[in-house]
Design an enzyme around this catalytic site. Structure first.
Site, PDB file in Angstrom:
ATOM      1  N   ASP A  94     -10.922   3.064   4.185  1.00  0.00           N
ATOM      2  CA  ASP A  94     -11.234   1.633   4.267  1.00  0.00           C
ATOM      3  C   ASP A  94     -12.744   1.374   4.258  1.00  0.00           C
ATOM      4  O   ASP A  94     -13.177   0.249   4.035  1.00  0.00           O
ATOM      5  CB  ASP A  94     -10.697   1.079   5.596  1.00  0.00           C
ATOM      6  CG  ASP A  94      -9.488   0.178   5.436  1.00  0.00           C
ATOM      7  OD1 ASP A  94      -9.306  -0.365   4.331  1.00  0.00           O
ATOM      8  OD2 ASP A  94      -8.739   0.037   6.411  1.00  0.00           O
TER       9      ASP A  94
ATOM     10  N   GLN B 200      -4.308  -1.320   9.677  1.00  0.00           N
ATOM     11  CA  GLN B 200      -4.331  -2.665   9.112  1.00  0.00           C
ATOM     12  C   GLN B 200      -4.984  -3.650  10.080  1.00  0.00           C
ATOM     13  O   GLN B 200      -4.680  -3.670  11.274  1.00  0.00           O
ATOM     14  CB  GLN B 200      -2.908  -3.108   8.758  1.00  0.00           C
ATOM     15  CG  GLN B 200      -2.830  -4.417   7.996  1.00  0.00           C
ATOM     16  CD  GLN B 200      -3.490  -4.394   6.613  1.00  0.00           C
ATOM     17  OE1 GLN B 200      -3.537  -3.357   5.956  1.00  0.00           O
ATOM     18  NE2 GLN B 200      -4.024  -5.520   6.190  1.00  0.00           N
TER      19      GLN B 200
ATOM     20  N   LYS C   6       0.846  -1.200   0.000  1.00  0.00           N
ATOM     21  CA  LYS C   6       0.000   0.000   0.000  1.00  0.00           C
ATOM     22  C   LYS C   6       0.883   1.253   0.000  1.00  0.00           C
ATOM     23  O   LYS C   6       0.645   2.208  -0.752  1.00  0.00           O
ATOM     24  CB  LYS C   6      -0.923  -0.004   1.224  1.00  0.00           C
ATOM     25  CG  LYS C   6      -2.023  -1.058   1.120  1.00  0.00           C
ATOM     26  CD  LYS C   6      -2.769  -1.307   2.431  1.00  0.00           C
ATOM     27  CE  LYS C   6      -3.782  -2.441   2.259  1.00  0.00           C
ATOM     28  NZ  LYS C   6      -4.519  -2.782   3.479  1.00  0.00           N
TER      29      LYS C   6
HETATM   30  N1  GUN Z   1      -7.003  -6.619   6.359  1.00  0.00           N
HETATM   31  C1  GUN Z   1      -7.432  -7.353   5.289  1.00  0.00           C
HETATM   32  N2  GUN Z   1      -8.011  -6.542   4.378  1.00  0.00           N
HETATM   33  C2  GUN Z   1      -7.950  -5.281   4.866  1.00  0.00           C
HETATM   34  C3  GUN Z   1      -8.374  -4.021   4.380  1.00  0.00           C
HETATM   35  O1  GUN Z   1      -8.960  -3.869   3.302  1.00  0.00           O
HETATM   36  N3  GUN Z   1      -8.117  -2.963   5.194  1.00  0.00           N
HETATM   37  C4  GUN Z   1      -7.500  -3.086   6.393  1.00  0.00           C
HETATM   38  N4  GUN Z   1      -7.320  -1.986   7.112  1.00  0.00           N
HETATM   39  N5  GUN Z   1      -7.114  -4.242   6.878  1.00  0.00           N
HETATM   40  C5  GUN Z   1      -7.328  -5.338   6.114  1.00  0.00           C
END
Ligand code: GUN
Length: 295
Positions: A118, A95, A51
């Protein structure tokens, strides 16, 4: 069988995002994304790294907060509040999953909903459920919907089975598909580990979205001939034949399912790159809405 090339589609979308970022920068707004990771989970670190890398590559301002597993709830909340107040940051992501002692719900609730790229904050969850176009939509289901649209797969009137009921994928995916409009208007069934006659339910799907988090769970007898299969799973499993000793597989037993499909996404190279592309897209949306940043 048609392989849906998520990597290529994501690259195309990222080029559009790159252009949108350049245009915002010319107006004095540099979109900023902050990514917070707590603890040592290797998969989480790998996701966060890609990311960060993509946001920098597209020309964004990027902030990474790498916090130890011993971080307290209050310390994490303090970081979130500081990012809420930082005018150079338009998008905030913590995350998931955090270490067990962290109350993830409280952390998500603390994120400014205008920076919730998110789409996990209750305000955005509600907006997605209501079909409100101003919602931040969770990146993975948004990426799956976009894959269907870009691949010319009609959802209107289709029987879609979403396998999995998580807040990150299953539930928002079901809302997107049942909402009105492009990539929606489907007849949606949400199935999960407790569903009775699961194979039969899945066999009713014109489009099957597998997001159950179990390696190669979906077998050939669960898929109708000519179905479209979107595999959301990313599972690391032992593989003595590879140099690394492990490999990534999806939630679908690809080798036996693919020959039955009209179209299917691979793992890796299917949904994964789309999730990141949608995160970048959401951050640009946030920057446009919040506006001027000093950087
Ligand atoms: N863990 C797995 N997928 C995601 C996501 O799309 N966002 C976040 N913050 N954590 C995740």
């Amino acid at each position: 069988m048609n392989l849906i090339d998520g990597k290529a589609i994501a690259q195309r979308i990222n080029e559009e995002t790159r252009a949108a970022i350049a245009e915002l920068k010319s107006r004095g707004i540099t979109p900023g994304l902050a990514v917070v990771v707590v603890g040592d989970d290797p998969a989480s670190h790998a996701y966060v790294k890609s990311k960060e890398k993509t946001s920098l590559d597209l020309g964004m301002h990027s902030v990474k907060r790498d916090m130890p597993a011993t971080t307290t709830q209050e310390e994490l909340l303090a970081v979130v509040r500081a990012l809420n107040a930082d005018p150079a940051v338009h998008g905030i992501l913590v995350q998931s999953p955090p270490p067990k002692h962290i109350d993830e719900r409280a952390v998500v609730d603390a994120i400014d909903p205008r920076k919730d790229v998110d789409g996990f904050h209750p305000i955005n969850v509600a907006k997605v459920a209501m079909g409100d176009a101003s919602a931040f939509v969770p990146c993975t289901p948004l990426g799956c919907q976009r894959l269907l649209i870009e691949s010319g797969i009609e959802t209107s009137g289709a029987n879609v089975v979403v396998l999995g009921r998580s807040m990150i994928v299953g539930k928002p995916m079901a809302f997107l598909l049942m909402n009105k409009g492009r990539g929606g208007d489907a007849t949606v069934t949400v199935a999960h580990s407790r569903t009775r006659n699961l194979a039969e339910v899945c066999r009713g799907a014109d489009i099957l979205i597998a997001a159950i988090g179990q390696p190669e769970f979906v077998k050939a007898d669960m898929v109708k001939e000519g179905a479209v299969v979107i595999d959301v799973g990313i599972n690391r499993v032992a593989d003595p034949t590879s140099a690394k000793g492990s490999k990534l597989v999806g939630d679908v037993a690809f080798a036996e399912v693919a020959p039955k499909c009209r179209a299917i996404t691979p793992v890796p190279g299917g949904v994964g790159p789309m999730t990141i592309a949608m995160l970048m897209h959401n951050t640009v949306l946030a920057a446009r809405r919040i506006g001027i940043s000093p950087k």
